[in-house]
Design an enzyme around this catalytic site. Structure first.
Site, PDB file in Angstrom:
ATOM      1  N   LEU A 140      -2.824   1.604  -2.328  1.00 27.64           N
ATOM      2  CA  LEU A 140      -2.120   0.381  -2.684  1.00 27.64           C
ATOM      3  C   LEU A 140      -1.552  -0.230  -1.412  1.00 27.64           C
ATOM      4  O   LEU A 140      -1.198   0.493  -0.471  1.00 27.64           O
ATOM      5  CB  LEU A 140      -0.970   0.667  -3.665  1.00 27.64           C
ATOM      6  CG  LEU A 140      -1.329   1.152  -5.066  1.00 27.64           C
ATOM      7  CD1 LEU A 140      -0.054   1.456  -5.864  1.00 27.64           C
ATOM      8  CD2 LEU A 140      -2.182   0.130  -5.812  1.00 27.64           C
ATOM      9  N   ASP A 141      -1.453  -1.559  -1.389  1.00 29.73           N
ATOM     10  CA  ASP A 141      -0.834  -2.227  -0.252  1.00 29.73           C
ATOM     11  C   ASP A 141       0.609  -1.759  -0.087  1.00 29.73           C
ATOM     12  O   ASP A 141       1.245  -1.295  -1.042  1.00 29.73           O
ATOM     13  CB  ASP A 141      -0.828  -3.749  -0.459  1.00 29.73           C
ATOM     14  CG  ASP A 141      -2.227  -4.341  -0.507  1.00 29.73           C
ATOM     15  OD1 ASP A 141      -3.157  -3.676  -0.029  1.00 29.73           O
ATOM     16  OD2 ASP A 141      -2.371  -5.458  -1.027  1.00 29.73           O
ATOM     17  N   ARG A 142       1.127  -1.933   1.104  1.00 35.64           N
ATOM     18  CA  ARG A 142       2.477  -1.477   1.432  1.00 35.64           C
ATOM     19  C   ARG A 142       3.532  -1.974   0.425  1.00 35.64           C
ATOM     20  O   ARG A 142       4.410  -1.220   0.011  1.00 35.64           O
ATOM     21  CB  ARG A 142       2.834  -1.944   2.850  1.00 35.64           C
ATOM     22  CG  ARG A 142       4.242  -1.580   3.288  1.00 35.64           C
ATOM     23  CD  ARG A 142       4.514  -2.083   4.706  1.00 35.64           C
ATOM     24  NE  ARG A 142       5.885  -1.807   5.099  1.00 35.64           N
ATOM     25  CZ  ARG A 142       6.325  -0.659   5.580  1.00 35.64           C
ATOM     26  NH1 ARG A 142       5.486   0.352   5.727  1.00 35.64           N
ATOM     27  NH2 ARG A 142       7.588  -0.484   5.914  1.00 35.64           N
TER      28      ARG A 142
END
Length: 306
Positions: A140-142
């Protein structure tokens, strides 16, 4: 369903009736679709037993036979174990599902980085006396929150990688977007590639990798001109949902990189549900990820509705 149990470094499975006549070779190659190199290593090291005897890989199995696999060997974590407060959504001897908070990378992006979810997962295993390599199956993105799946040993990792590739692992996201889509549901099939003019941004590009996002309108907020969207992924390209919804004319609220307005401190995207066919027991595991932070983003939304 396959009955499984751990005995020290060994995993025991009782051969179920529907495996009658299968061979160990068939299980590894056809049922689990394990990599050839991994199968070879397990075979030459005699890491499979049938009824406590070294396995004959070509001998047909019988219902009730005891299969043992040397899966739980000690290994380097692969990352630096580092404490962070984490929420465990599911765990057994083979899998770990964590609820990632915002502002945390899934895995280290540089040597020595220790503040990622993978570091926290390694610390979690270390505190349980499990010194084994931990592997994230997807990312998942940050600033995206929600459920992430880890494998706790190499064979589980190989099987889960294949399940993800075959779309057997289902990922459901919810997003708040600007505006209201003209269609209540649909599928976005647009390839995604790098943006040559920005180091991290992606864009829809004819020369990009295939990407498929299914979306469904759940709710509209007319006063705020926002809509709650449910998304399911067939592929896992970097920033896929963010790129596709922006391309559709409905960027995520808070997603400044893709045209969203700064009404939140991050993009309004959450991996709300993860559905996993267990690599060994054949059970189907469903994990819902409650909202950990920024409750104003998905105010009044119950993660267990999806």
């Amino acid at each position: 369903m396959v009955k499984i149990q751990r005995f020290g470094e060994w995993c025991e499975m009782i051969v179920p009736p529907h495996w009658e006549g299968y061979t160990v070779d068939f299980i590894f190659r056809t049922i689990w679709e394990a990599p050839k190199k991994q199968i070879h290593t397990i075979r030459v090291n005699k890491q499979v037993l049938i009824n406590n005897e070294p396995a004959n890989w070509a001998k047909p199995l019988h219902s009730g036979d005891k299969l043992r696999f040397h899966f739980f060997q000690e290994a380097e974590f692969g990352v630096i174990p580092s404490y962070s407060e984490i929420e465990v959504l599911f765990e057994d001897d083979h899998l770990l599902v964590l609820n990632k908070p915002a502002g945390m990378d899934t895995h280290p992006n540089s040597p020595g980085q220790s503040n990622t979810l993978a570091n926290a997962a390694a610390f979690h295993l270390q505190m349980q006396g499990e010194n084994r390599s931990i592997k994230h199956i997807h990312r998942l993105d940050r600033d995206t929150t929600g459920a992430i799946l880890f494998a706790k040993h190499p064979m589980a990792g190989s099987i889960l990688d294949k399940k993800l590739e075959e779309r057997a692992i289902k990922r459901t996201y919810i997003a708040l977007v600007h505006g209201t889509p003209t269609k209540a549901k649909g599928t976005i099939r647009e390839p995604i590639g790098r943006d040559r003019h920005h180091p991290t941004r992606r864009r829809v590009s004819p020369k990009g990798q295939p990407a498929v996002t299914h979306f469904e309108l759940i709710k509209t907020y007319k006063r705020e001109n926002l809509s709650l969207i449910k998304c399911r992924l067939d592929t896992g390209r970097t920033h896929q949902i963010r790129v596709h919804l922006s391309h559709m004319g409905h960027p995520l609220a808070g997603d400044l990189l893709y045209g969203g307005k700064p009404i939140f401190s991050r993009q309004a995207l959450h991996a709300v549900k993860l559905e996993i066919p267990h690599p060994f027991s054949e059970e189907f595991i469903v994990c819902h990820a409650p909202f950990l932070d920024h409750p104003e983003i998905f105010k009044g939304i119950d993660a267990y509705e999806f």
